[in-house]
Motif scaffolding. Structure first.
Motif, mmCIF file in Angstrom:
data_model
loop_
_atom_site.group_PDB
_atom_site.id
_atom_site.type_symbol
_atom_site.label_atom_id
_atom_site.label_comp_id
_atom_site.label_asym_id
_atom_site.label_seq_id
_atom_site.Cartn_x
_atom_site.Cartn_y
_atom_site.Cartn_z
ATOM 1 N N LEU A 132 0.871 -1.167 0.000
ATOM 2 C CA LEU A 132 0.000 0.000 0.000
ATOM 3 C C LEU A 132 0.912 1.221 0.000
ATOM 4 N N PHE A 133 0.614 2.197 -0.863
ATOM 5 C CA PHE A 133 1.466 3.368 -1.040
ATOM 6 C C PHE A 133 0.707 4.657 -0.725
ATOM 7 N N HIS A 134 1.469 5.737 -0.506
ATOM 8 C CA HIS A 134 0.867 7.059 -0.331
ATOM 9 C C HIS A 134 -0.013 7.339 -1.550
ATOM 10 N N GLY A 135 -1.193 7.862 -1.304
ATOM 11 C CA GLY A 135 -2.118 8.170 -2.395
ATOM 12 C C GLY A 135 -3.101 7.056 -2.704
ATOM 13 N N ASP A 136 -2.859 5.841 -2.183
ATOM 14 C CA ASP A 136 -3.809 4.748 -2.378
ATOM 15 C C ASP A 136 -5.024 4.972 -1.483
ATOM 16 N N THR A 137 -6.158 4.482 -1.930
ATOM 17 C CA THR A 137 -7.391 4.565 -1.153
ATOM 18 C C THR A 137 -7.777 3.175 -0.680
ATOM 19 N N LEU A 138 -8.036 3.076 0.611
ATOM 20 C CA LEU A 138 -8.354 1.797 1.239
ATOM 21 C C LEU A 138 -9.857 1.671 1.437
ATOM 22 N N ARG A 139 -10.394 0.502 1.096
ATOM 23 C CA ARG A 139 -11.763 0.147 1.449
ATOM 24 C C ARG A 139 -11.698 -1.193 2.161
ATOM 25 N N ALA A 140 -12.733 -1.518 2.920
ATOM 26 C CA ALA A 140 -12.692 -2.753 3.704
ATOM 27 C C ALA A 140 -14.041 -3.454 3.685
ATOM 28 N N GLU A 141 -13.976 -4.754 3.922
ATOM 29 C CA GLU A 141 -15.181 -5.556 4.102
ATOM 30 C C GLU A 141 -14.900 -6.611 5.155
ATOM 31 N N THR A 142 -15.976 -7.073 5.781
ATOM 32 C CA THR A 142 -15.859 -8.027 6.872
ATOM 33 C C THR A 142 -16.869 -9.147 6.685
ATOM 34 N N THR A 143 -16.411 -10.378 6.898
ATOM 35 C CA THR A 143 -17.294 -11.540 6.883
ATOM 36 C C THR A 143 -17.367 -12.107 8.296
ATOM 37 N N VAL A 144 -18.576 -12.438 8.729
ATOM 38 C CA VAL A 144 -18.784 -13.043 10.047
ATOM 39 C C VAL A 144 -18.496 -14.537 9.916
ATOM 40 N N LEU A 145 -17.499 -15.019 10.679
ATOM 41 C CA LEU A 145 -17.095 -16.427 10.613
ATOM 42 C C LEU A 145 -17.746 -17.293 11.678
ATOM 43 N N ALA A 146 -17.942 -16.741 12.866
ATOM 44 C CA ALA A 146 -18.507 -17.532 13.970
ATOM 45 C C ALA A 146 -19.102 -16.595 15.006
ATOM 46 N N VAL A 147 -20.118 -17.093 15.698
ATOM 47 C CA VAL A 147 -20.766 -16.360 16.786
ATOM 48 C C VAL A 147 -21.081 -17.373 17.877
ATOM 49 N N ARG A 148 -20.707 -17.019 19.117
ATOM 50 C CA ARG A 148 -21.072 -17.911 20.225
ATOM 51 C C ARG A 148 -21.277 -17.106 21.496
ATOM 52 N N GLU A 149 -22.112 -17.632 22.361
ATOM 53 C CA GLU A 149 -22.334 -16.994 23.648
ATOM 54 C C GLU A 149 -21.133 -17.239 24.550
ATOM 55 N N SER A 150 -20.897 -16.305 25.455
ATOM 56 C CA SER A 150 -19.813 -16.448 26.425
ATOM 57 C C SER A 150 -20.171 -17.545 27.424
ATOM 58 N N LYS A 151 -19.178 -18.311 27.816
ATOM 59 C CA LYS A 151 -19.384 -19.344 28.839
ATOM 60 C C LYS A 151 -19.363 -18.749 30.244
ATOM 61 N N SER A 152 -18.743 -17.572 30.396
ATOM 62 C CA SER A 152 -18.601 -16.980 31.727
ATOM 63 C C SER A 152 -19.477 -15.744 31.945
ATOM 64 N N ARG A 153 -19.979 -15.145 30.863
ATOM 65 C CA ARG A 153 -20.782 -13.913 31.007
ATOM 66 C C ARG A 153 -22.083 -14.051 30.226
ATOM 67 N N PRO A 154 -23.216 -14.110 30.911
ATOM 68 C CA PRO A 154 -24.494 -14.283 30.230
ATOM 69 C C PRO A 154 -24.920 -13.081 29.386
ATOM 70 N N ASP A 155 -24.268 -11.941 29.568
ATOM 71 C CA ASP A 155 -24.629 -10.724 28.835
ATOM 72 C C ASP A 155 -23.744 -10.471 27.617
ATOM 73 N N ALA A 156 -22.929 -11.482 27.230
ATOM 74 C CA ALA A 156 -21.951 -11.241 26.176
ATOM 75 C C ALA A 156 -21.669 -12.501 25.361
ATOM 76 N N GLY A 157 -20.891 -12.322 24.315
ATOM 77 C CA GLY A 157 -20.473 -13.438 23.494
ATOM 78 C C GLY A 157 -19.277 -13.061 22.640
ATOM 79 N N ILE A 158 -18.825 -13.993 21.841
ATOM 80 C CA ILE A 158 -17.632 -13.800 21.011
ATOM 81 C C ILE A 158 -18.020 -13.927 19.542
ATOM 82 N N VAL A 159 -17.563 -12.966 18.762
ATOM 83 C CA VAL A 159 -17.767 -12.971 17.317
ATOM 84 C C VAL A 159 -16.398 -13.080 16.665
ATOM 85 N N GLU A 160 -16.269 -13.989 15.701
ATOM 86 C CA GLU A 160 -15.030 -14.072 14.920
ATOM 87 C C GLU A 160 -15.294 -13.465 13.556
ATOM 88 N N LEU A 161 -14.440 -12.514 13.201
ATOM 89 C CA LEU A 161 -14.603 -11.737 11.979
ATOM 90 C C LEU A 161 -13.393 -11.910 11.065
#
Length: 157
Positions: free
Chosen positions: A102-131
């Motif tokens: 990547l060089f000066h003057g280049d324009t960056l764009r991004a995209e994300t794919t969701v690979l996995a989603v799971r609830e936390s084993k230790s926190r009922p109010d949270a979970g882990i997403v793999e991106l």
């Protein structure tokens, strides 16, 4: 998908495996961006900060954008669409690659794919997403990618 956090982030329940999000923000990288980032991180690598060195002694003939800046920008571009106000913490990044420069003057764009989603084993109010984040230059050449694990809030009851 339910209502997003008022800052724009998605709740754990909103992430669906296999979904790809093309992020709306783009960013043209400047020499100043590269110099500031390299200086702030105490990185004296001439590959990033010395144009004459690069012109005379590298195959690129010009400075490369610092790869850690590229990584941070790629993930930062995703924040408004994915995690603004709903992430608890970054848990880690793996499989980080920079397949093209990547060089000066280049324009960056991004995209994300969701690979996995799971609830936390230790926190009922949270979970882990793999991106899987990917960044491309203005010619749609892949310049960076990584897998990221984010600790995310569930939608409040």
């Amino acid at each position: 998908m339910g209502e997003r956090h008022w800052r724009g982030g998605m709740w754990l329940e909103d992430f669906e495996v296999g979904t790809t999000i093309r992020h709306r923000l783009t960013r043209t990288l400047t020499e100043t961006d590269n110099m500031l980032f390299s200086n702030m991180t105490l990185n004296p690598q001439p590959l990033h900060i010395d144009r004459h060195f690069c012109e005379r002694e590298t195959e690129w003939g010009q400075p490369l954008v610092n790869s850690l800046f590229t990584l941070g920008l790629m993930i930062g571009i995703s924040v408004n669409d994915l995690t603004n106000g709903t992430t608890i913490a970054n848990l880690g990044m793996t499989d980080v690659r920079f397949p093209a420069p990547l060089f000066h003057g280049d324009t960056l764009r991004a995209e994300t794919t969701v690979l996995a989603v799971r609830e936390s084993k230790s926190r009922p109010d949270a979970g882990i997403v793999e991106l899987h984040h990917r960044a491309y230059n203005q010619d749609d050449i892949l310049v960076a990618e990584c897998r990221r694990q984010a600790f995310m809030k569930k939608r409040p009851a």
